[in-house]
Design a protein around this motif. Structure first.
Motif, short mmCIF file in Angstrom:
data_model
loop_
_atom_site.label_atom_id
_atom_site.label_comp_id
_atom_site.label_asym_id
_atom_site.label_seq_id
_atom_site.Cartn_x
_atom_site.Cartn_y
_atom_site.Cartn_z
N LEU A 43 9.90 -5.65 6.82
CA LEU A 43 10.18 -5.87 8.24
C LEU A 43 11.02 -4.72 8.80
CD1 LEU A 43 9.72 -7.96 10.47
CD2 LEU A 43 11.85 -9.04 9.78
N ASP A 44 12.03 -4.29 8.07
CA ASP A 44 12.86 -3.17 8.51
C ASP A 44 12.04 -1.89 8.66
OD1 ASP A 44 15.11 -4.74 8.62
OD2 ASP A 44 15.86 -4.14 6.65
N ARG A 45 11.14 -1.65 7.70
CA ARG A 45 10.28 -0.46 7.78
C ARG A 45 9.35 -0.54 9.00
NH1 ARG A 45 8.86 -0.27 1.43
NH2 ARG A 45 10.77 0.75 0.75
N CYS A 46 8.82 -1.71 9.23
CA CYS A 46 7.93 -1.90 10.37
C CYS A 46 8.67 -1.68 11.69
CB CYS A 46 7.31 -3.30 10.34
SG CYS A 46 6.08 -3.58 11.62
N PHE A 47 9.88 -2.19 11.79
CA PHE A 47 10.68 -1.99 12.99
C PHE A 47 11.00 -0.51 13.21
CE2 PHE A 47 12.54 -6.53 12.87
CZ PHE A 47 11.53 -6.99 13.70
N ARG A 48 11.27 0.21 12.12
CA ARG A 48 11.53 1.64 12.24
C ARG A 48 10.31 2.38 12.76
NH1 ARG A 48 13.25 2.21 6.79
NH2 ARG A 48 15.01 0.84 6.73
N GLN A 49 9.13 2.03 12.23
CA GLN A 49 7.89 2.66 12.69
C GLN A 49 7.64 2.34 14.16
OE1 GLN A 49 4.97 1.13 10.00
NE2 GLN A 49 5.29 2.74 8.48
N GLU A 50 7.84 1.10 14.52
CA GLU A 50 7.63 0.67 15.89
C GLU A 50 8.58 1.42 16.84
OE1 GLU A 50 6.73 -3.66 17.50
OE2 GLU A 50 8.87 -3.38 17.07
N ALA A 52 9.93 4.35 16.32
CA ALA A 52 9.52 5.76 16.39
C ALA A 52 8.37 5.94 17.38
CB ALA A 52 9.11 6.26 15.01
N ILE A 53 7.44 5.02 17.39
CA ILE A 53 6.31 5.07 18.32
C ILE A 53 6.81 4.94 19.76
CG2 ILE A 53 4.26 3.82 19.10
CD1 ILE A 53 3.76 3.14 16.11
N LYS A 54 7.70 3.99 19.99
CA LYS A 54 8.26 3.80 21.33
C LYS A 54 9.07 5.02 21.77
CE LYS A 54 8.56 -1.22 21.33
NZ LYS A 54 9.46 -2.38 21.38
N ARG A 55 9.84 5.59 20.84
CA ARG A 55 10.66 6.76 21.15
C ARG A 55 9.77 7.93 21.56
NH1 ARG A 55 12.80 8.06 16.27
NH2 ARG A 55 14.07 6.20 16.33
N LYS A 56 8.67 8.13 20.84
CA LYS A 56 7.76 9.22 21.16
C LYS A 56 7.12 9.01 22.53
CE LYS A 56 3.83 11.79 19.41
NZ LYS A 56 2.85 11.96 18.34
N GLU A 60 7.56 11.47 25.86
CA GLU A 60 6.43 12.04 26.60
C GLU A 60 6.52 11.66 28.08
OE1 GLU A 60 4.18 14.19 25.51
OE2 GLU A 60 5.15 14.17 23.55
N GLN A 61 6.89 10.43 28.34
CA GLN A 61 7.02 9.97 29.72
C GLN A 61 8.14 10.72 30.44
OE1 GLN A 61 7.80 5.79 30.04
NE2 GLN A 61 7.47 5.74 32.23
N SER A 62 9.26 10.92 29.77
CA SER A 62 10.37 11.64 30.40
C SER A 62 10.01 13.11 30.63
CB SER A 62 11.64 11.53 29.57
OG SER A 62 11.56 12.31 28.40
N LYS A 63 9.22 13.68 29.72
CA LYS A 63 8.78 15.06 29.87
C LYS A 63 7.92 15.22 31.14
CE LYS A 63 6.69 18.24 26.62
NZ LYS A 63 6.10 18.32 25.28
N LYS A 64 7.02 14.28 31.33
CA LYS A 64 6.17 14.31 32.53
C LYS A 64 7.01 14.14 33.80
CE LYS A 64 2.06 12.52 30.26
NZ LYS A 64 1.16 11.36 30.13
N LEU A 65 7.98 13.25 33.73
CA LEU A 65 8.85 13.02 34.88
C LEU A 65 9.67 14.27 35.21
CD1 LEU A 65 9.86 10.98 36.98
CD2 LEU A 65 11.60 10.31 35.32
N LYS A 66 10.18 14.94 34.19
CA LYS A 66 10.95 16.18 34.41
C LYS A 66 10.07 17.25 35.04
CE LYS A 66 14.37 15.70 30.76
NZ LYS A 66 14.86 16.21 29.47
N GLU A 67 8.83 17.37 34.58
CA GLU A 67 7.92 18.36 35.16
C GLU A 67 7.65 18.05 36.64
OE1 GLU A 67 4.46 18.27 32.67
OE2 GLU A 67 5.48 19.28 31.01
N ARG A 68 7.43 16.78 36.96
CA ARG A 68 7.21 16.40 38.36
C ARG A 68 8.45 16.69 39.20
NH1 ARG A 68 5.81 10.43 38.39
NH2 ARG A 68 6.49 10.70 40.52
#
Length: 81
Positions: A43-50, A52-56, A60-68
């Motif tokens: 469960l801990d490993r799964c939460f870490r993976q989850e 990491a996916i959300k962080r990525k 990406e979303q913040s990068k697009k916002l900064k460009e705009r």
């Protein structure tokens, strides 16, 4: 310590959460003696993976916002000149 085990907030880890909760239900005393430790580790490993996916995705979303924002600032600076 893990976050609240709500299935709708952790769709990637739903199967492991259900197994972990079932283990706690089936072994009320054994959960204190390490009966469910393997599931806890999974469960801990799964939460870490989850996370990491959300962080990525957030990065990406913040990068697009900064460009705009930079494009908007450049556009307004050109209009004022």
């Amino acid at each position: 310590m893990h976050p609240p085990l709500t299935l709708h907030r952790h769709p990637l880890c739903a199967d492991i959460i259900e197994e972990f909760q079932k283990c706690h239900t089936d072994h009320p005393l054994g959960k204190f003696l390490g009966q469910c430790t393997d599931l806890k580790i999974k469960l801990d490993r799964c939460f870490r993976q989850e996370k990491a996916i959300k962080r990525k995705a957030n990065f990406e979303q913040s990068k697009k916002l900064k460009e705009r924002l930079q494009a908007y600032r450049k556009e307004t600076a050109e209009m004022q000149s």
